[in-house]
Scaffold this motif. Structure first.
Motif, short mmCIF file in Angstrom:
data_model
loop_
_atom_site.label_atom_id
_atom_site.label_comp_id
_atom_site.label_asym_id
_atom_site.label_seq_id
_atom_site.Cartn_x
_atom_site.Cartn_y
_atom_site.Cartn_z
N ILE A 183 85.85 -66.84 -47.73
CA ILE A 183 84.46 -67.28 -47.92
C ILE A 183 84.37 -68.80 -47.82
N MET A 184 83.46 -69.28 -46.97
CA MET A 184 83.21 -70.72 -46.85
C MET A 184 81.84 -71.04 -47.41
N VAL A 212 82.76 -77.05 -48.15
CA VAL A 212 82.53 -78.17 -47.23
C VAL A 212 81.26 -78.88 -47.65
N LEU A 213 81.30 -80.23 -47.60
CA LEU A 213 80.08 -80.99 -47.87
C LEU A 213 79.54 -81.49 -46.54
N ASN A 214 78.31 -81.14 -46.26
CA ASN A 214 77.68 -81.55 -45.00
C ASN A 214 76.51 -82.47 -45.33
N VAL A 215 76.36 -83.55 -44.57
CA VAL A 215 75.27 -84.50 -44.83
C VAL A 215 74.22 -84.39 -43.74
N ASN A 216 73.02 -84.06 -44.16
CA ASN A 216 71.90 -84.00 -43.23
C ASN A 216 70.79 -84.90 -43.78
N SER A 217 70.72 -86.13 -43.25
CA SER A 217 69.75 -87.10 -43.79
C SER A 217 68.49 -87.13 -42.94
N TYR A 226 87.32 -78.61 -50.49
CA TYR A 226 88.32 -77.66 -51.00
C TYR A 226 88.75 -76.73 -49.86
N GLY A 227 90.02 -76.44 -49.77
CA GLY A 227 90.51 -75.47 -48.77
C GLY A 227 90.61 -76.05 -47.37
N LYS A 228 90.60 -75.16 -46.38
CA LYS A 228 90.91 -75.56 -45.00
C LYS A 228 89.71 -76.10 -44.22
N GLY A 288 91.75 -56.69 -33.68
CA GLY A 288 93.14 -57.13 -33.69
C GLY A 288 93.38 -58.60 -33.37
N LYS A 289 92.32 -59.36 -33.06
CA LYS A 289 92.49 -60.78 -32.80
C LYS A 289 91.84 -61.58 -33.94
N THR A 290 92.46 -62.75 -34.24
CA THR A 290 91.94 -63.57 -35.34
C THR A 290 91.09 -64.71 -34.78
N PHE A 291 89.97 -64.96 -35.41
CA PHE A 291 89.08 -66.02 -34.94
C PHE A 291 88.77 -67.02 -36.04
N ARG A 292 88.76 -68.31 -35.63
CA ARG A 292 88.44 -69.37 -36.57
C ARG A 292 86.94 -69.61 -36.55
N ILE A 293 86.35 -69.68 -37.71
CA ILE A 293 84.90 -69.91 -37.80
C ILE A 293 84.68 -71.17 -38.62
N SER A 294 84.11 -72.19 -38.01
CA SER A 294 83.77 -73.39 -38.77
C SER A 294 82.28 -73.36 -39.07
N SER A 295 81.79 -74.36 -39.80
CA SER A 295 80.41 -74.29 -40.28
C SER A 295 79.44 -74.08 -39.12
#
Ligand code: SAH
Length: 398
Positions: A153-154, A185-190, A205-207, A216-223
């Motif tokens: 969980i992100m 994750v801290l995201n700044v939206n000004s 915190y974390g990765k 069967g395939k692993t996928f990276r999900i960023s914000s």
């Protein structure tokens, strides 16, 4: 909140198993309310047939066994009510008024619980929500992404300015309440914008990303990366697309509008080589990492406009056997489709989230000598009006 209704709707149809949502009207996201899930599916089939039925036959639509809480990406906007109580929820349809929501029938339950906890923490940490009208306040949004298969969980906290008071204690308190969170994750939206996320990000915190697996395939999900929001149905959609591609291990495959490379990577094991093309640079970056992580070496990703890329391939008389294409709602372009036909692939697998532009593109391809061999709807978005379909096209026999 999830009471089961046994009423009949205005047309006298039974609406058993139709759950109730207190904000259904204000939110406007669930167009299927008042219908049973089966009735919703039939309605989608009808729309798909009306738009695209003239081009070929559709297999029965793939629905969900349990069409609730499927969304792996959950967003809440924060604000205040008239009494200055902190509220969180969604924007009322077509406005910027916040409708308070504690739990949604479509969203991952864990995500909704975390959002409620964050609202409580803001009160105890005396952090004020941001006011769109005045620009005062700090805390704007929370975005949560969950990995269905991995359980990761992100949590993305979106602030109007970079400093979160008592940052470490806030993170500690949140993790104490929800040890299941794997990254924050801290995201700044000004900016004064309706976009949720800003450019700047720091990992608290974390990765800083989560992973999920599909077929069967692993996928990276960023914000910010694009990842299908309904993982259960995504597997069905991709399985269908790959079955339509009918790969033998010898083919050169193009995965156009490839996002983070999901379809191409899953197909790579049954192809000679895969070429992925995608416009969004963050997605291409993720796609390349995904290839490495899954030890796939017969795939290359290009950051380019798909139309421009395929035009160059056609000019160079490149050899392509199978093309997957998964364009955004607006569909493809004539530049893309013209070059696609010039490449003469044996099979085109068109994944579409909009039957209207799918019909337009099928009509165009038919004129150019490709006909729809078969198709299937996959319900990626139960309760909403969105329709997803996959279609196989093959060269017309002369
Ligand atoms: N196939 C992927 C992504 C589909 S969404 C998946 O299943 O996850 C459509 C993708 O098309 C998005 O990633 C978007 O960034 C990309 N896109 C939009 N316009 C494009 C263009 N002109 N050229 C290439 N990619 C484009």
């Amino acid at each position: 909140m999830e009471k089961v209704s046994q009423k009949k709707n205005s047309e006298g149809q039974k609406v058993s198993n139709t759950p109730q949502c207190p904000v259904v009207k204000k939110c406007g996201g669930c167009k299927g309310f008042g219908l049973s899930y089966n009735q919703q599916l039939q309605k989608k089939v009808k729309v798909l047939e009306e738009q695209c039925g003239q081009f070929g036959k559709f297999e029965p639509i793939a629905g969900m066994k349990n069409p609730y809480h499927y969304r792996n990406k959950v967003h809440a906007v924060f604000g205040e009510d008239r009494r200055h109580n902190i509220i969180s929820g969604i924007y009322e349809e077509g406005t910027h008024r916040i409708v308070p929501v504690d739990s949604c029938l479509l969203e991952d339950k864990r995500a909704d619980e975390i959002i409620v906890s964050i609202r409580g923490l803001l009160k105890s940490f005396k952090i004020r929500p941001y006011h769109e009208d005045t620009g005062y306040g700090l805390f704007r949004h929370v975005l949560i992404r969950t990995g269905y298969a991995t359980g990761q969980i992100m949590v993305v906290l979106v602030l109007a300015s970079p400093i979160l008071p008592s940052k470490n204690n806030f993170v500690k308190a949140l993790l104490k309440l929800h040890p299941e969170i794997t990254t924050i994750v801290l995201n700044v939206n000004s900016k004064d914008t309706s976009m949720i996320l800003g450019e700047k990000e720091t990992v608290l915190y974390g990765k800083g990303y989560i992973e999920d697996t599909l077929l069967g395939k692993t996928f990276r999900i960023s914000s910010r990366s694009f990842y299908q929001v309904n993982p259960v149905q995504t597997e069905k959609l991709y399985q269908k697309a790959i079955a339509y591609a009918d790969l033998s291990g010898k083919e050169t495959v193009l995965d156009a509008y490839c996002g983070t490379g999901t379809i191409g990577l899953i197909a790579s094991g049954s192809a000679k080589e895969v070429i992925g093309v995608e416009l969004n640079s963050a997605a291409v970056k993720d796609a390349r990492i995904n290839a490495k992580q899954n030890r796939v070496s017969n795939i290359m990703f290009y950051e380019k406009d798909a139309g421009e890329f395929i035009r160059q391939m056609a000019e160079q008389q490149a050899s392509v056997d199978v093309v997957f294409m998964d364009p955004p709602r607006a569909g493809s372009t004539e530049v893309f489709l013209d070059s696609l036909v010039t490449l003469k692939p044996k099979r085109i697998v068109y994944v579409s989230c909009n039957p209207e532009t799918l019909a337009r593109d099928l009509r165009y391809l038919k004129r150019k000598g490709y006909r729809m061999a078969k198709g299937a709807g996959v319900d990626m978005f139960p309760w909403t009006s969105s329709i997803e379909a996959v279609v196989l096209l093959t060269p017309q026999k002369r």
